[in-house]
Design an enzyme around this catalytic site. Structure first.
Site, mmCIF file in Angstrom:
data_model
loop_
_atom_site.group_PDB
_atom_site.id
_atom_site.type_symbol
_atom_site.label_atom_id
_atom_site.label_comp_id
_atom_site.label_asym_id
_atom_site.label_seq_id
_atom_site.Cartn_x
_atom_site.Cartn_y
_atom_site.Cartn_z
ATOM 1 N N THR A 179 19.689 -14.796 -7.249
ATOM 2 C CA THR A 179 19.920 -16.220 -7.579
ATOM 3 C C THR A 179 21.291 -16.325 -8.230
ATOM 4 O OG1 THR A 179 17.613 -16.780 -7.902
ATOM 5 C CG2 THR A 179 19.177 -18.031 -9.219
ATOM 6 N N ARG A 207 6.375 -23.832 -2.762
ATOM 7 C CA ARG A 207 6.565 -23.455 -4.171
ATOM 8 C C ARG A 207 7.981 -23.854 -4.611
ATOM 9 N NH1 ARG A 207 10.467 -19.888 -6.878
ATOM 10 N NH2 ARG A 207 9.464 -18.980 -8.693
ATOM 11 N N VAL A 208 8.081 -24.479 -5.772
ATOM 12 C CA VAL A 208 9.392 -24.821 -6.339
ATOM 13 C C VAL A 208 9.572 -23.993 -7.603
ATOM 14 C CG1 VAL A 208 10.791 -26.651 -7.385
ATOM 15 C CG2 VAL A 208 9.358 -27.152 -5.384
ATOM 16 N N GLY A 209 10.747 -23.417 -7.771
ATOM 17 C CA GLY A 209 11.013 -22.578 -8.944
ATOM 18 C C GLY A 209 11.855 -23.291 -9.983
ATOM 19 N N ASP A 210 12.205 -22.545 -11.012
ATOM 20 C CA ASP A 210 12.952 -23.102 -12.149
ATOM 21 C C ASP A 210 14.332 -23.602 -11.780
ATOM 22 O OD1 ASP A 210 13.390 -20.149 -11.776
ATOM 23 O OD2 ASP A 210 15.008 -20.595 -13.179
ATOM 24 N N THR A 229 17.898 -17.087 -14.432
ATOM 25 C CA THR A 229 17.488 -16.399 -13.208
ATOM 26 C C THR A 229 16.296 -15.511 -13.550
ATOM 27 O OG1 THR A 229 18.076 -14.674 -11.628
ATOM 28 C CG2 THR A 229 19.299 -14.667 -13.684
ATOM 29 N N GLY A 230 15.472 -15.230 -12.558
ATOM 30 C CA GLY A 230 14.313 -14.370 -12.799
ATOM 31 C C GLY A 230 13.031 -15.057 -12.364
ATOM 32 N N GLY A 232 10.651 -17.573 -12.000
ATOM 33 C CA GLY A 232 10.730 -19.002 -12.271
ATOM 34 C C GLY A 232 9.541 -19.554 -13.027
#
Ligand code: ASP
Length: 308
Positions: A179, A207-210, A229-230, A232
């Site tokens: 990322t 799926r939606v991440g941070d 990053t990482g 989420g």
């Protein structure tokens, strides 16, 4: 009274997670230095923090070596679904949304689950500058991006051999490294943060991440700005970027990054990394993953790459 100019600074990350293959490291290092160089040139030319972070992110989205734009991680069905967000304070851009509403002093824009945008960070910026909204998803976000002049492509044009191989070998265990994020302070005192990702290899479709969530993967206020990053899910549960900026206002960005990562690990588990700049131009970064790549620019030290 003339306001004293700030020293412009920039910090970028290329993701936190498992250490990438040794043979890729020189190319990743070059790509990160090139991305930092694009941001530096804008900042030292008197340009905005917003332009600098977007230019650095676009450079990394265009590289196949990062999990963003071209080279994004693939979901469980082998498809690209990307998230990106940007935040800027103060927000002084001309808003062309046509409803007469004022831009205000905080700018934020994000896209989630987009599949046909070459540079999702530009779409996030278009949400911020051309709509009254903060977060747009899927095909509607792609249509907005196209109207705003962002280049569209077929989803498979964003899939690299490398991402396909990782997906085929995927065992569902480790966060993918790559990322991208950028945070800057410009000469005029503007703070900006931007983040872009293909998410986590093998994630469920939808799926939606941070990286799409303001406060979690990206945050800026008048005291500082941050990108994460990482994992989420852990980053969202602890609104990591909002936390690190809040803590930095009481300590230093370096200390805040360490404290915020520890707080996230204790309360939500998971691996992550964060980069942060405060309004005095001090930089901070920390991670609890196997590895994290960053590059920094300060007028005193120029551009430096660190494999943490
Ligand atoms: N934070 C990203 C996500 O969860 C992935 C990453 O940074 O590696 O979507």
């Amino acid at each position: 009274m003339t306001r004293r100019a700030n020293s412009p600074v920039l910090i970028i990350h290329g993701g936190a997670g498992v250490r990438g293959p040794a043979e890729e490291r020189p190319a990743r290092r070059r790509a990160m230095i090139e991305a930092a160089e694009r941001g530096r040139a804008i900042l030292q030319g008197g340009g905005s923090a917003l332009d600098a972070v977007c230019a650095a992110i676009v450079a990394m989205e265009d590289s196949p070596l990062f999990n963003a734009g071209y080279g994004s991680a693939l979901n469980a069905e082998g498809e690209v679904e990307m998230d990106a967000s940007v935040m800027v304070v103060p927000f002084t851009a001309v808003v062309t949304r046509g409803d007469g509403a004022s831009a205000g002093t905080i700018g934020a824009g994000a896209v989630a689950g987009v599949r046909r945008i070459r540079n999702p960070i530009q779409a996030a910026r278009a949400v911020m500058t051309q709509t009254p909204h903060v977060l747009m998803i899927g095909t509607a976000a792609e249509r907005l991006a196209a109207r705003a002049g962002c280049a569209l492509c077929r989803p498979d044009e964003l899939i690299t051999e490398r991402a396909r191989a990782r997906w085929q070998n995927y065992m569902g265990r480790e966060p993918q490294h790559g990322t991208v994020g950028a945070v800057a302070l410009d000469l005029h005192g503007q703070l900006a943060a931007a983040t872009s990702t293909g998410g986590i290899t093998g994630k469920m479709p939808g799926r939606v991440g941070d990286s799409a969530i303001i406060g979690a993967g990206t945050f800026a206020d008048r005291t500082g700005a941050a990108s994460a990053t990482g994992m989420g899910e852990a980053i969202m549960k602890t609104t990591l970027c909002r936390e690190v900026v809040r803590i930095a206002a009481r300590t230093t960005p370096g200390r805040a990054a360490v404290v915020a990562i520890r707080m996230m690990e204790e309360s939500a588990g998971g691996e992550a990394g964060v980069i942060v700049v405060d309004r005095r131009g001090r930089l901070g970064y920390a991670h609890n993953a196997q590895a994290m790549d960053i590059a920094t620019f300060t007028p005193a030290d120029g551009i430096r790459h660190h494999n943490l």
